[in-house]
Write a protein that holds these residues in place. Structure first.
Motif, short mmCIF file in Angstrom:
data_model
loop_
_atom_site.label_atom_id
_atom_site.label_comp_id
_atom_site.label_asym_id
_atom_site.label_seq_id
_atom_site.Cartn_x
_atom_site.Cartn_y
_atom_site.Cartn_z
N ASN A 101 22.52 -55.76 -9.46
CA ASN A 101 23.38 -56.93 -10.57
C ASN A 101 23.58 -58.08 -9.55
O ASN A 101 23.29 -59.12 -9.97
N ILE A 102 24.13 -57.97 -8.58
CA ILE A 102 24.68 -59.19 -7.74
C ILE A 102 23.38 -59.73 -7.11
O ILE A 102 23.42 -61.09 -7.39
N LEU A 103 22.38 -59.06 -6.61
CA LEU A 103 21.31 -59.90 -5.97
C LEU A 103 20.68 -60.57 -7.28
O LEU A 103 19.86 -61.58 -7.14
N GLY A 104 20.44 -60.02 -8.29
CA GLY A 104 19.70 -60.55 -9.57
C GLY A 104 20.25 -61.74 -10.03
O GLY A 104 19.50 -62.49 -10.04
N CYS A 105 21.48 -61.38 -10.18
CA CYS A 105 22.32 -62.85 -10.32
C CYS A 105 22.11 -64.04 -9.42
O CYS A 105 22.10 -65.13 -10.01
N THR A 106 22.18 -63.71 -8.44
CA THR A 106 21.97 -64.75 -7.16
C THR A 106 20.55 -65.22 -7.18
O THR A 106 20.48 -66.38 -7.21
N LEU A 107 19.65 -64.51 -7.62
CA LEU A 107 18.28 -65.00 -7.60
C LEU A 107 18.13 -65.72 -8.86
O LEU A 107 17.58 -66.81 -8.93
N PHE A 108 18.46 -65.30 -9.93
CA PHE A 108 18.41 -66.17 -11.23
C PHE A 108 19.06 -67.08 -11.30
O PHE A 108 18.81 -68.23 -12.00
N ALA A 109 20.43 -67.25 -10.52
CA ALA A 109 21.15 -68.55 -10.58
C ALA A 109 20.34 -69.55 -10.23
O ALA A 109 20.69 -70.88 -10.61
#
Length: 432
Positions: A101-109
């Motif tokens: 969740n955290i890494l996905g949000c960081t990348l998509f951000a």
């Protein structure tokens, strides 16, 4: 007298916003009213000059381009590849797939620039997977609410472009200045998940076995084009090869190449992405135009200077001034989106910030982090609404799950104040 004028204009603004008038039009109306009532100047000429000046700004050209890049990538298979590509790399960390969740949000951000879009996109893919595997709902929703706010901070950030234009600060330096604070927040969120998982090992589902390194690389292959695109956009800014606007154009071209390679670029998706970016930019452009005129009107009235003198007369230290501004931004962010918070306040606050000797570059990143905090603060935290709509749960329940991440963001603000180099070090190393 000045406080009475400010109070009257603020009351008019709140009435207009509460009655549903568009934010941009509300700003124009308040500026015109202020000039008519408290100056001898007619508002028409000033309105035309201010709105034309902000609309013809070359710096602002980066905004629609980054919006378009995000819209194009949003319609690719990026979100589908996100969970599959990240999951194998976090299987041995305490908390396992919660870190996706955290890494996905960081990348998509780094491709969306929007907090709500980041939260909704990653949540749509990850939440069903985490629920199916038996992960705690409190951690699944909490990590998504907290990490979703990174859409405002990880460059290219839309709100940073708005702040840069409003405060006349280099957008390229703002982008680079947001990298380390963004990674700091992601690290704090992951650290909390690790600690919670170590304290509650029975509530984290067992892993499904270890994945071989070659299989991890194979699973992550779908993410590589986007990672390379992000690296190219930020790298071109950092090395001085391109300005923020030129890097945005590079990002759009790269997004189209990725979409075409994945078979996602069709006539329908092209026009859908174009119209999506156009609608969003028109909304932001109207707000910025209204803000520019209100800034001009407030300058004629003299409110920013008088307010700055009043605050300076209070004798607040820099630390207490920032504490007061933190509370102010959080309260304001509970009722307005981040872009509106920035454009509504910069005209009045910048003279105060300059008087206090605060670096406008550092202050821009500080504002973004604090506005992020408001995204998960009830009663009107935008990310809370997104998760409520996706899950059907009460907003109070979602807010309770997000509380630890709000506190971690408070800790991040303290870190930024204690170590300002977290913001200013990388921009100071930029070439050009």
């Amino acid at each position: 007298m000045d406080l009475m004028v400010a109070g009257l204009l603020l009351l008019v603004m709140l009435v207009l916003l509460a009655s549903g008038v568009w934010i941009g039009l509300s700003l124009i109306a308040v500026g015109a009213l202020g000039m008519l009532m408290f100056t001898s100047r007619a508002p028409g000429d000033g309105m035309a000059v201010a709105i034309w000046g902000i609309g013809s700004s070359w710096t602002l050209t980066a905004l629609p381009l980054f919006l378009w890049m995000g819209e194009v990538l949003f319609r690719t298979k990026l979100s589908e590849n996100m969970f599959r590509g990240l999951a194998p790399w976090v299987e041995r960390l305490p908390g396992r797939l919660l870190h996706a969740n955290i890494l996905g949000c960081t990348l998509f951000a780094a491709v969306s620039g929007s907090s709500a879009a980041t939260c909704a996109t990653i949540g749509k893919i990850n939440l069903p997977e985490l629920e199916r595997r038996g992960y705690p709902t409190s951690l699944a929703l909490g990590t998504l609410a907290g990490a979703g706010t990174l859409g405002l901070l990880i460059p290219p950030s839309i709100i940073m472009i708005v702040y840069g234009v409003s405060a006349d600060v280099s957008i390229a330096k703002l982008f680079i200045g947001g990298v380390l604070p963004g990674l700091l927040l992601a690290g704090l969120f992951m650290g909390w998940v690790i600690v919670w998982s170590l304290l509650n090992p029975d509530k984290i589902p067992a892993g499904e076995g270890r994945t071989a390194f070659i299989d991890k690389l194979r699973a992550s292959w779908g993410l590589m084009p986007v990672v390379l695109l992000i690296g190219a956009v930020l790298g071109s800014i950092y090395t001085g090869v391109a300005t923020a606007t030129e890097a945005a154009a590079l990002g759009v071209i790269g997004a189209f190449i990725i979409a075409a390679a994945q078979g996602s670029l069709t006539r329908e998706s092209f026009f859908a992405s174009l119209m999506g970016a156009t609608r969003l930019y028109c909304m932001i452009g109207l707000i910025l135009g209204g803000s520019a005129f209100l800034t001009l009107a407030m300058g004629y009235i003299g409110l920013p200077r008088h307010l700055a003198e009043w605050i300076s007369g209070l004798g607040l230290s820099t630390g207490w001034l920032l504490v007061a501004l933190t509370v102010f931004f959080i309260l304001l962010g509970c009722f307005l989106d981040g872009i509106s918070v920035v454009v509504l306040t910069m005209a009045v606050l910048l003279p105060t910030i300059q008087t206090a000797g605060i670096d406008p570059l550092w202050f821009g990143v500080f504002v973004v982090v604090v506005v992020e905090m408001a995204q998960i603060t009830p009663p009107v935290g935008f990310n809370l609404f997104v998760l409520q709509a996706m899950t059907g749960r009460q907003i109070t329940e979602v807010a309770r799950y997000a509380l630890p991440y709000f506190l971690l963001m408070c800790a991040a603000v303290i870190c930024l104040y204690t170590f300002p180099g977290l913001v200013t070090w990388l921009p100071g190393k930029m070439i050009g």
